[in-house]
Design an enzyme around this catalytic site. Sequence first.
Site, PDB file in Angstrom:
ATOM      1  N   HIS A 237       0.834  -1.207   0.000  1.00 57.55           N
ATOM      2  CA  HIS A 237       0.000   0.000   0.000  1.00 57.55           C
ATOM      3  C   HIS A 237       0.867   1.254   0.000  1.00 57.55           C
ATOM      4  O   HIS A 237       2.096   1.206   0.087  1.00 57.55           O
ATOM      5  CB  HIS A 237      -0.942  -0.006   1.205  1.00 57.55           C
ATOM      6  CG  HIS A 237      -0.229   0.020   2.532  1.00 57.55           C
ATOM      7  ND1 HIS A 237       0.308   1.166   3.069  1.00 57.55           N
ATOM      8  CD2 HIS A 237       0.032  -0.974   3.441  1.00 57.55           C
ATOM      9  CE1 HIS A 237       0.855   0.895   4.244  1.00 57.55           C
ATOM     10  NE2 HIS A 237       0.704  -0.394   4.488  1.00 57.55           N
ATOM     11  N   SER A 311       1.505   4.279  -5.000  1.00 61.35           N
ATOM     12  CA  SER A 311       2.088   5.507  -4.478  1.00 61.35           C
ATOM     13  C   SER A 311       3.453   5.248  -3.817  1.00 61.35           C
ATOM     14  O   SER A 311       4.357   4.717  -4.464  1.00 61.35           O
ATOM     15  CB  SER A 311       1.098   6.157  -3.501  1.00 61.35           C
ATOM     16  OG  SER A 311       1.488   7.454  -3.169  1.00 61.35           O
ATOM     17  N   ASP A 457      -5.114  12.946 -11.137  1.00 63.59           N
ATOM     18  CA  ASP A 457      -4.319  12.877  -9.909  1.00 63.59           C
ATOM     19  C   ASP A 457      -3.710  14.249  -9.626  1.00 63.59           C
ATOM     20  O   ASP A 457      -2.870  14.738 -10.386  1.00 63.59           O
ATOM     21  CB  ASP A 457      -3.220  11.822 -10.057  1.00 63.59           C
ATOM     22  CG  ASP A 457      -2.580  11.455  -8.726  1.00 63.59           C
ATOM     23  OD1 ASP A 457      -2.538  12.328  -7.837  1.00 63.59           O
ATOM     24  OD2 ASP A 457      -2.133  10.309  -8.573  1.00 63.59           O
ATOM     25  N   HIS A 485      -5.851   9.976  -7.428  1.00 64.32           N
ATOM     26  CA  HIS A 485      -4.858   9.183  -6.706  1.00 64.32           C
ATOM     27  C   HIS A 485      -5.466   7.971  -6.017  1.00 64.32           C
ATOM     28  O   HIS A 485      -4.812   6.925  -5.892  1.00 64.32           O
ATOM     29  CB  HIS A 485      -4.160  10.080  -5.674  1.00 64.32           C
ATOM     30  CG  HIS A 485      -2.864   9.521  -5.170  1.00 64.32           C
ATOM     31  ND1 HIS A 485      -1.743   9.406  -5.949  1.00 64.32           N
ATOM     32  CD2 HIS A 485      -2.506   9.031  -3.948  1.00 64.32           C
ATOM     33  CE1 HIS A 485      -0.745   8.891  -5.246  1.00 64.32           C
ATOM     34  NE2 HIS A 485      -1.191   8.646  -4.031  1.00 64.32           N
TER      35      HIS A 485
END
Length: 508
Positions: A237, A311, A457, A485
């Site tokens: 993540h 990310s 984003d 995002h």
Amino acid sequence: MSVPLKVRSKSGRSGGKGKRRAEGRAMAQDKTVGLLFLVALRVVVDVLSFLVFFLLDLLDTILCYLFKVVDFFVEHEWTPCYCSSGSDAIISSGNIMVSEQGRMKIVCISADKLQLEDISDTLYSRPSIFSEISGWTAARVRQIKGMVEAGRSNKAPSRDRRRNGMLRSRYRINSTIVEMLQGKIGRQMDHLLPRWSDCYCSKCTSWVASPKQSLYVRANGPKEPKEKEVTDVLFIHGFVSSSVFWTETLFPNFSDDAKSRYRFLAVDLLGFGRSPKPADSLYTLSEHVDMIERSVLNPYNVKSFHIVAHSLGCIIAIALAVRHPNSVKSLTLLSPPYFPVPEGENGSQYVLRQVAPRRVWPLMAFGSSVAAWYEHISRIWCLVVCKNHRLLDFLLKLITRNRIRTYLVEGFFCHTHHGAWHTLHNIICGTASKMDDYLGQVARLSCQVTVLHGADDELLPVDCSFAVRSKIPRARVKVIEKKDHLTIVVGRQKAFARELEEIWKPCS
């Protein structure tokens, strides 16, 4: 019978030309007005940004002293922060810091070796109005003091040059440092308890009772053993998130065939979710990668695997692929935070300005700026929101009458300020000087590389993904229209699950 010819008069022709000229002038005036409006709007945003961040600079300075007083009365110790002295803040957590060629590093010890780890200078060097004034004053005092000492001894300037990093620094790791590090390892229990400003709930502190001190992993795979080999997929993540970002979106939407072929492993990174949140860790890239190896790859006997990362997790995924070049089958990166650093620029400071530009608009940029620039304001956020995430979860369910799932609350708010602050700076900013080399090594691997980015984003521009492709020519970049995002996954989980299955098929 003759047909009369229609002859256009000169006045009619001139009238048509005049009308077109008038329309052209009107369009030019509209463009000029629109351009002037954009310029005026930018000036307003710039002025407003200056005023807002001036006040935030002042507020963060006030909070610095306030937290020192409260920490002293509650925890019976004066905890240094990066506002006053970066070295004090690092050393106070039990780390030993050295300087190598002007770069600050910490000394880490493993079972059989000592190693140095980079720490980002954005932790202790974030220019602000107040820091520049105090820094200028301190520099003048040091200059005057140096001139006085230089008059007393000719050797003083030489020492100052070495101290300021103008000459190549040298260091020595001796038995005393080893003993200090071993002593630190023996005192690790002192850093297990959360601080008074952190959450004490069972979910956030469940790692304290575990003797292994390993990351929390959510595994989902075939329930019955199959004759064919099962391939592992590791999900990493992003910043201030957790494994629920994957388990609540993608895991339920994979096809039955995919669930029989793959074992899905979603991990809570160090400092987030239900994973350990040690107060003596600086959450460097090596620490994150080491913990994934120790908590996922080794205990689950992972030999060959796919990686899906979002990310900030993309940086960890790339480092993991570099460390295990023959094991990674495919690399899927969502919104990677890669900013090519111009020649002559300080890499970490440049990336900090790109990710957190100190502007009030767009709102995503404002939020990231506050989180990255202000150590104590971000601690206030953790004190008010993260510490009370259970109450927030309850209120959301009450207000919405339990009509929406609040899994993102666990993802965004189950972390400590110490872990989030150091991860942000040491991973996103601190790895800026290494990313070109890492991507170059990935370019020489045979694994498939896919990069996805939301067209809307506002946190990380689409240029980041195309910059990755410039370093890895075989990488396939796909821009998802009308997604940002988060919604690049949330809200399109079914479509994304099918995309992943298509990516994995040729590699199986």
